[in-house]
Design a protein around this motif. Structure first.
Motif, PDB file in Angstrom:
ATOM      1  N   ASP A 131       0.829  -1.209   0.000  1.00  0.00           N
ATOM      2  CA  ASP A 131       0.000   0.000   0.000  1.00  0.00           C
ATOM      3  C   ASP A 131       0.861   1.256   0.000  1.00  0.00           C
ATOM      4  O   ASP A 131       0.552   2.243  -0.683  1.00  0.00           O
ATOM      5  CB  ASP A 131      -0.931   0.011   1.207  1.00  0.00           C
TER       6      ASP A 131
ATOM      7  N   ALA B   4       0.626  14.940  -1.033  1.00  0.00           N
ATOM      8  CA  ALA B   4       0.346  13.597  -0.518  1.00  0.00           C
ATOM      9  C   ALA B   4       1.052  13.368   0.807  1.00  0.00           C
ATOM     10  O   ALA B   4       2.238  13.669   0.948  1.00  0.00           O
ATOM     11  CB  ALA B   4       0.780  12.535  -1.524  1.00  0.00           C
TER      12      ALA B   4
ATOM     13  N   THR C  27       3.442   9.678 -10.498  1.00  0.00           N
ATOM     14  CA  THR C  27       2.801   9.765 -11.797  1.00  0.00           C
ATOM     15  C   THR C  27       2.576  11.219 -12.182  1.00  0.00           C
ATOM     16  O   THR C  27       2.676  11.587 -13.366  1.00  0.00           O
ATOM     17  CB  THR C  27       1.461   9.003 -11.794  1.00  0.00           C
TER      18      THR C  27
ATOM     19  N   ASP D 227       2.483   1.654  -3.514  1.00  0.00           N
ATOM     20  CA  ASP D 227       1.506   2.097  -4.515  1.00  0.00           C
ATOM     21  C   ASP D 227       1.168   3.571  -4.345  1.00  0.00           C
ATOM     22  O   ASP D 227       1.011   4.302  -5.339  1.00  0.00           O
ATOM     23  CB  ASP D 227       0.232   1.259  -4.421  1.00  0.00           C
ATOM     24  N   ALA D 228       1.042   4.025  -3.102  1.00  0.00           N
ATOM     25  CA  ALA D 228       0.726   5.437  -2.855  1.00  0.00           C
ATOM     26  C   ALA D 228       1.837   6.347  -3.367  1.00  0.00           C
ATOM     27  O   ALA D 228       1.578   7.417  -3.926  1.00  0.00           O
ATOM     28  CB  ALA D 228       0.494   5.663  -1.363  1.00  0.00           C
TER      29      ALA D 228
ATOM     30  N   GLN E 248       3.963   5.634  -5.826  1.00  0.00           N
ATOM     31  CA  GLN E 248       3.954   5.599  -7.286  1.00  0.00           C
ATOM     32  C   GLN E 248       2.826   6.432  -7.871  1.00  0.00           C
ATOM     33  O   GLN E 248       2.973   7.045  -8.948  1.00  0.00           O
ATOM     34  CB  GLN E 248       3.867   4.157  -7.777  1.00  0.00           C
ATOM     35  N   ASP E 249       1.694   6.502  -7.179  1.00  0.00           N
ATOM     36  CA  ASP E 249       0.592   7.351  -7.645  1.00  0.00           C
ATOM     37  C   ASP E 249       1.035   8.809  -7.724  1.00  0.00           C
ATOM     38  O   ASP E 249       0.751   9.513  -8.701  1.00  0.00           O
ATOM     39  CB  ASP E 249      -0.610   7.226  -6.705  1.00  0.00           C
ATOM     40  N   VAL E 250       1.720   9.287  -6.691  1.00  0.00           N
ATOM     41  CA  VAL E 250       2.152  10.681  -6.680  1.00  0.00           C
ATOM     42  C   VAL E 250       3.222  10.934  -7.731  1.00  0.00           C
ATOM     43  O   VAL E 250       3.225  11.969  -8.400  1.00  0.00           O
ATOM     44  CB  VAL E 250       2.674  11.088  -5.281  1.00  0.00           C
TER      45      VAL E 250
END
Length: 330
Positions: free
Chosen positions: A62, A219, A72, A65-66, A68-70
């Protein structure tokens, strides 16, 4: 592993007069402050190559993934803001600020290096002691110099122990120190607003943050203590293949929960020291258990309100049910 390089003033150097301190040298790799006679006093800021990548660290899925989202936002900015039109609805939000927070030893600092490595940039690690000055107003000037240097060198700024700088402003100012603290916070807010690039923060104490900083960071990613799967990977990573040992890593991961990656690293080293001192040919499984239990007990004694770490005894049958009967090291 070392995650930053800071050269502190000696007692004699720190006693030099303020009006003799001048910026003597700026290069792609460092900002140095010195005296009028040309003698360098200390390195104020210094960027460096990242010390690790995401292949070198263990994170809960988790958390990974968080992050990697940012990232992006940073890596696909044109798609998101130009083609998808977010530049019209999210003006001045096309920059990434990431705050990594959670218990100590959970990998926040090494993750900052991994982020810099992924985006292919040098990292500029800074903590409050590098920019703090006993002279009113100088801390704000040091902050301005930091951001200017980061922009020129294209470095990722990483504020370690960020709560020291992002702490709440003083409401009832009673002395010059309170005024200076508020001035520093205001200057930092302005610099963050104007800085169109990635900034990283790390802290064990997010509750100390001023709400104004919370709003300006895109974030906030919480780092949890590793789960059982991550603990198994951490034990396996820190115990070298060449070490002669009868350790049962799966049993250690199942038995000792609530320990951090740093705890596991220290336990492996302490177990090795025990075996070497006793001139044992094998680093015994019991040495690892004794080492991690000592760490847990020390955390118990340090925490007046209890501890995040805990121990539970499990049977061999239980371990087999969790890992399909496999009790091998690797």
């Amino acid at each position: 592993m070392p995650l930053g390089k800071r050269i502190n003033l000696s007692v004699k150097e720190a006693a030099s007069q303020r009006d003799k301190d001048i910026l003597t040298h700026t290069s792609p790799d460092s900002v140095k402050v010195g005296n009028n006679d040309g003698n360098t006093v200390f390195t104020l800021f210094q960027s460096a190559e990242p010390q690790c990548s995401f292949n070198d660290i263990i994170l809960n899925s988790d958390t990974y993934d968080a992050i990697q989202d940012v990232l992006t936002l940073y890596e696909k900015r044109e798609l998101i803001f130009d083609k998808w039109g977010l530049k019209n609805t999210h003006k001045n939000q096309n920059r990434a600020g990431i705050n990594l927070y959670g218990p100590s030893g959970t990998g926040k600092s090494v993750t900052a290096h991994a982020i810099a490595a992924q985006v292919g940039r040098k990292i500029l690690t800074v903590d409050y002691s590098q920019i703090e000055s006993k002279y009113v107003g100088e801390t704000s000037k040091n902050l301005a110099t930091l951001f200017e240097y980061a922009k020129e060198s294209k470095s990722i700024i990483f504020f370690d122990e960020a709560d020291a700088l992002l702490s709440r402003r003083v409401n009832n100012m009673s002395n010059s120190t309170d005024v200076s603290v508020n001035q520093t916070r205001s200057v930092l807010l302005m610099l963050i607003n104007e800085f169109d690039d990635l900034i990283l923060f790390a802290s064990n104490f997010i509750t100390n943050y001023d709400p104004a900083f919370m709003r300006r960071i895109l974030a906030h990613i919480k780092f949890e203590l590793p789960d059982e799967i991550s603990r198994f990977k951490l034990w396996r990573m820190y115990i070298p293949e060449t070490m002669p040992t009868n350790v049962d890593i799966r049993a250690l991961a199942a038995k000792y929960n609530g320990v951090s990656g740093a705890d596991i690293s220290n336990a492996v080293l302490n177990a090795s020291l025990r075996a070497a001192r006793l001139e044992q040919a094998t680093v015994r499984h019991t040495y690892f258990e004794e080492a991690i239990e000592m760490i847990i007990h020390s955390k118990d004694d340090n925490d007046e309100l209890g501890t995040f770490a805990s121990r539970r005894t499990v049977s061999e049958d239980y371990v087999k049910t969790q890992f399909k009967g496999e009790l091998t090291k690797r």
